[in-house]
Write a protein that holds these residues in place. Structure first.
Motif, PDB file in Angstrom:
ATOM      1  N   LEU A  44      49.778  57.603 -15.298  1.00 35.58           N
ATOM      2  CA  LEU A  44      48.728  58.450 -15.853  1.00 35.58           C
ATOM      3  C   LEU A  44      49.112  58.984 -17.231  1.00 35.58           C
ATOM      4  O   LEU A  44      48.248  59.179 -18.100  1.00 35.58           O
ATOM      5  CB  LEU A  44      48.421  59.601 -14.900  1.00 35.58           C
ATOM      6  N   ARG A  45      50.400  59.224 -17.457  1.00 38.47           N
ATOM      7  CA  ARG A  45      50.854  59.692 -18.770  1.00 38.47           C
ATOM      8  C   ARG A  45      50.681  58.614 -19.836  1.00 38.47           C
ATOM      9  O   ARG A  45      50.332  58.897 -20.981  1.00 38.47           O
ATOM     10  CB  ARG A  45      52.335  60.101 -18.674  1.00 38.47           C
ATOM     11  N   GLU A  46      50.928  57.352 -19.451  1.00 36.80           N
ATOM     12  CA  GLU A  46      50.856  56.258 -20.416  1.00 36.80           C
ATOM     13  C   GLU A  46      49.445  55.690 -20.566  1.00 36.80           C
ATOM     14  O   GLU A  46      49.208  54.826 -21.403  1.00 36.80           O
ATOM     15  CB  GLU A  46      51.821  55.139 -20.004  1.00 36.80           C
ATOM     16  N   THR A  51      38.969  60.455 -17.885  1.00 37.93           N
ATOM     17  CA  THR A  51      38.210  61.694 -17.769  1.00 37.93           C
ATOM     18  C   THR A  51      37.235  61.623 -16.598  1.00 37.93           C
ATOM     19  O   THR A  51      37.096  60.591 -15.943  1.00 37.93           O
ATOM     20  CB  THR A  51      37.416  61.965 -19.063  1.00 37.93           C
ATOM     21  N   ALA A  52      36.566  62.739 -16.346  1.00 38.37           N
ATOM     22  CA  ALA A  52      35.577  62.797 -15.272  1.00 38.37           C
ATOM     23  C   ALA A  52      34.537  61.706 -15.478  1.00 38.37           C
ATOM     24  O   ALA A  52      34.051  61.499 -16.595  1.00 38.37           O
ATOM     25  CB  ALA A  52      34.921  64.169 -15.253  1.00 38.37           C
ATOM     26  N   GLY A  53      34.222  61.006 -14.420  1.00 40.25           N
ATOM     27  CA  GLY A  53      33.271  59.908 -14.511  1.00 40.25           C
ATOM     28  C   GLY A  53      33.927  58.553 -14.645  1.00 40.25           C
ATOM     29  O   GLY A  53      33.296  57.531 -14.366  1.00 40.25           O
ATOM     30  N   ASP A  54      35.187  58.536 -15.092  1.00 34.72           N
ATOM     31  CA  ASP A  54      35.918  57.268 -15.126  1.00 34.72           C
ATOM     32  C   ASP A  54      36.248  56.842 -13.701  1.00 34.72           C
ATOM     33  O   ASP A  54      36.324  57.669 -12.787  1.00 34.72           O
ATOM     34  CB  ASP A  54      37.204  57.402 -15.938  1.00 34.72           C
ATOM     35  N   ARG A  55      36.483  55.536 -13.529  1.00 40.82           N
ATOM     36  CA  ARG A  55      36.731  54.992 -12.187  1.00 40.82           C
ATOM     37  C   ARG A  55      38.066  54.264 -12.136  1.00 40.82           C
ATOM     38  O   ARG A  55      38.394  53.472 -13.029  1.00 40.82           O
ATOM     39  CB  ARG A  55      35.592  54.055 -11.779  1.00 40.82           C
ATOM     40  N   ILE A  56      38.805  54.530 -11.060  1.00 37.22           N
ATOM     41  CA  ILE A  56      40.097  53.888 -10.811  1.00 37.22           C
ATOM     42  C   ILE A  56      40.016  53.196  -9.460  1.00 37.22           C
ATOM     43  O   ILE A  56      39.431  53.723  -8.512  1.00 37.22           O
ATOM     44  CB  ILE A  56      41.240  54.931 -10.800  1.00 37.22           C
ATOM     45  N   LEU A  57      40.623  52.012  -9.362  1.00 35.13           N
ATOM     46  CA  LEU A  57      40.702  51.297  -8.090  1.00 35.13           C
ATOM     47  C   LEU A  57      42.155  50.992  -7.773  1.00 35.13           C
ATOM     48  O   LEU A  57      42.895  50.512  -8.641  1.00 35.13           O
ATOM     49  CB  LEU A  57      39.926  49.974  -8.163  1.00 35.13           C
ATOM     50  N   GLU A  58      42.569  51.265  -6.523  1.00 31.72           N
ATOM     51  CA  GLU A  58      43.857  50.760  -6.051  1.00 31.72           C
ATOM     52  C   GLU A  58      43.605  49.643  -5.051  1.00 31.72           C
ATOM     53  O   GLU A  58      42.853  49.808  -4.085  1.00 31.72           O
ATOM     54  CB  GLU A  58      44.702  51.837  -5.376  1.00 31.72           C
ATOM     55  N   ASP A 121      37.893  51.605 -15.018  1.00 31.25           N
ATOM     56  CA  ASP A 121      38.662  51.911 -16.222  1.00 31.25           C
ATOM     57  C   ASP A 121      40.147  51.601 -16.023  1.00 31.25           C
ATOM     58  O   ASP A 121      40.857  51.322 -16.984  1.00 31.25           O
ATOM     59  CB  ASP A 121      38.493  53.387 -16.584  1.00 31.25           C
ATOM     60  N   MET A 122      40.611  51.664 -14.764  1.00 35.83           N
ATOM     61  CA  MET A 122      41.997  51.314 -14.458  1.00 35.83           C
ATOM     62  C   MET A 122      42.058  50.729 -13.060  1.00 35.83           C
ATOM     63  O   MET A 122      41.341  51.162 -12.167  1.00 35.83           O
ATOM     64  CB  MET A 122      42.921  52.533 -14.555  1.00 35.83           C
ATOM     65  N   LEU A 123      42.905  49.732 -12.883  1.00 37.89           N
ATOM     66  CA  LEU A 123      43.185  49.168 -11.562  1.00 37.89           C
ATOM     67  C   LEU A 123      44.679  49.280 -11.306  1.00 37.89           C
ATOM     68  O   LEU A 123      45.481  48.889 -12.154  1.00 37.89           O
ATOM     69  CB  LEU A 123      42.729  47.715 -11.470  1.00 37.89           C
ATOM     70  N   PHE A 124      45.032  49.847 -10.152  1.00 34.73           N
ATOM     71  CA  PHE A 124      46.432  50.049  -9.780  1.00 34.73           C
ATOM     72  C   PHE A 124      46.775  49.107  -8.628  1.00 34.73           C
ATOM     73  O   PHE A 124      46.097  49.105  -7.598  1.00 34.73           O
ATOM     74  CB  PHE A 124      46.664  51.499  -9.358  1.00 34.73           C
TER      75      PHE A 124
END
Length: 287
Positions: A44-46, A51-58, A121-124
């Motif tokens: 998350l630091r890198e 922000t609110a409304g962004d989407r992340i998937l693991e 916005d990000m996939l983990f």
């Protein structure tokens, strides 16, 4: 009159035959990514600007550790998919108990992700890709659901020294799956795609555990409230099985390391740099 067959109750003898994933499911072990919460904080630091409304998937959310950490640390909508229905149910209950309404879980497969193109916005993906037989198809799916300039965050485990064949065979029996013999370079190449950019790569080694540390962790897993209904005999069998797995994995990780790899889906520019640079040794100042 009902003709359904009652669910079979596990015995201590049954537990001694379970593989690692089955044992984790029995006791709801957190099964966190390598590095735990520190890895989530580093990612998350890198990847600033979420922000609110962004989407992340693991992909491979298991019992929800990483999704819950990211949901607590950001205002993003964080989704987790896992092939095990029991893990998804456990994760949903834990999110509800914590009041994390931005954490969402569903049964899903990394090779057939049930979300539209350009959605996240990000996939983990921690080390789950190691256990997916068609890895290339899975990684193609990772990129498909990422938005333009979205970030793929992977935390693969790799060997930096060759382990004994005996150890490899025992670990494969323990996890119930073939173990990839990949190097860090192998993973870096595998996760890359044309036009993507590996913009952050950091390597870590595992520290050796003492038997006392392993015992303390087993005790903490079994002491979770979700295990209160287990009989003493079943807890003892589960503890013995966990102790075996953790001792085995501790030996195996002595030959392994892990890396945090962050890829941007599209580079803002493909133009090469002319004047390359490198940090000057000893010049860093911390104030």
């Amino acid at each position: 009159m009902s003709t359904s067959t009652p669910e079979r109750v596990l015995t201590p003898a049954d537990v001694e035959r379970l593989n690692f994933s089955q044992t984790v499911g029995l006791v709801n072990e957190p099964n966190m990514c390598s590095g735990g919460a520190a890895t989530i904080r580093a990612v998350l630091r890198e990847v600033p600007g979420l922000t609110a409304g962004d989407r992340i998937l693991e992909v491979g959310s298991n019992t929800g550790f990483s999704v819950l950490e990211m949901a607590a640390a950001t205002k993003c909508d964080v989704h987790g998919i896992d092939i095990e229905d029991s893990s998804v149910r456990f994760s949903r209950n834990k999110a509800a108990a914590l009041g994390l309404g931005n954490a969402h879980f569903a049964v899903g497969d990394g090779t057939r992700i049930d979300f539209p193109n350009d959605h996240f916005d990000m996939l983990f993906a921690s080390n789950v890709t190691s256990f997916i037989p068609d890895r290339q198809r899975a990684i193609d799916e990772y990129y498909r659901v990422l938005k333009r300039f979205g970030v793929l965050a992977a935390v693969p485990i790799f060997y930096h020294r060759r382990p004994p064949a005996r150890l490899l065979a025992e670990v494969e029996r323990a996890i119930g799956a073939p173990l990839p013999r990949f190097s860090r370079a192998d993973w870096e190449e595998m996760f890359g795609r044309p036009g993507s950019e590996l913009f952050f790569s950091e390597e870590y080694e595992y520290l050796d555990l003492s038997p006392e540390q392993i015992d303390a962790y087993v005790a903490a897993v079994l002491a979770q409230p979700c295990n209160d209904s287990m009989s003493r005999e079943l807890k003892e069998a589960a503890g013995s099985r966990l102790r075996y797995f953790y001792t085995l994995f501790n030996e195996n990780l002595g030959y392994a390391r892990y890396a945090i790899l962050l890829y941007r889906k599209n580079r803002p520019t493909e133009f090469p740099i002319l004047h390359a640079s490198a940090p000057v040794a000893g010049s860093a100042q911390h104030r």
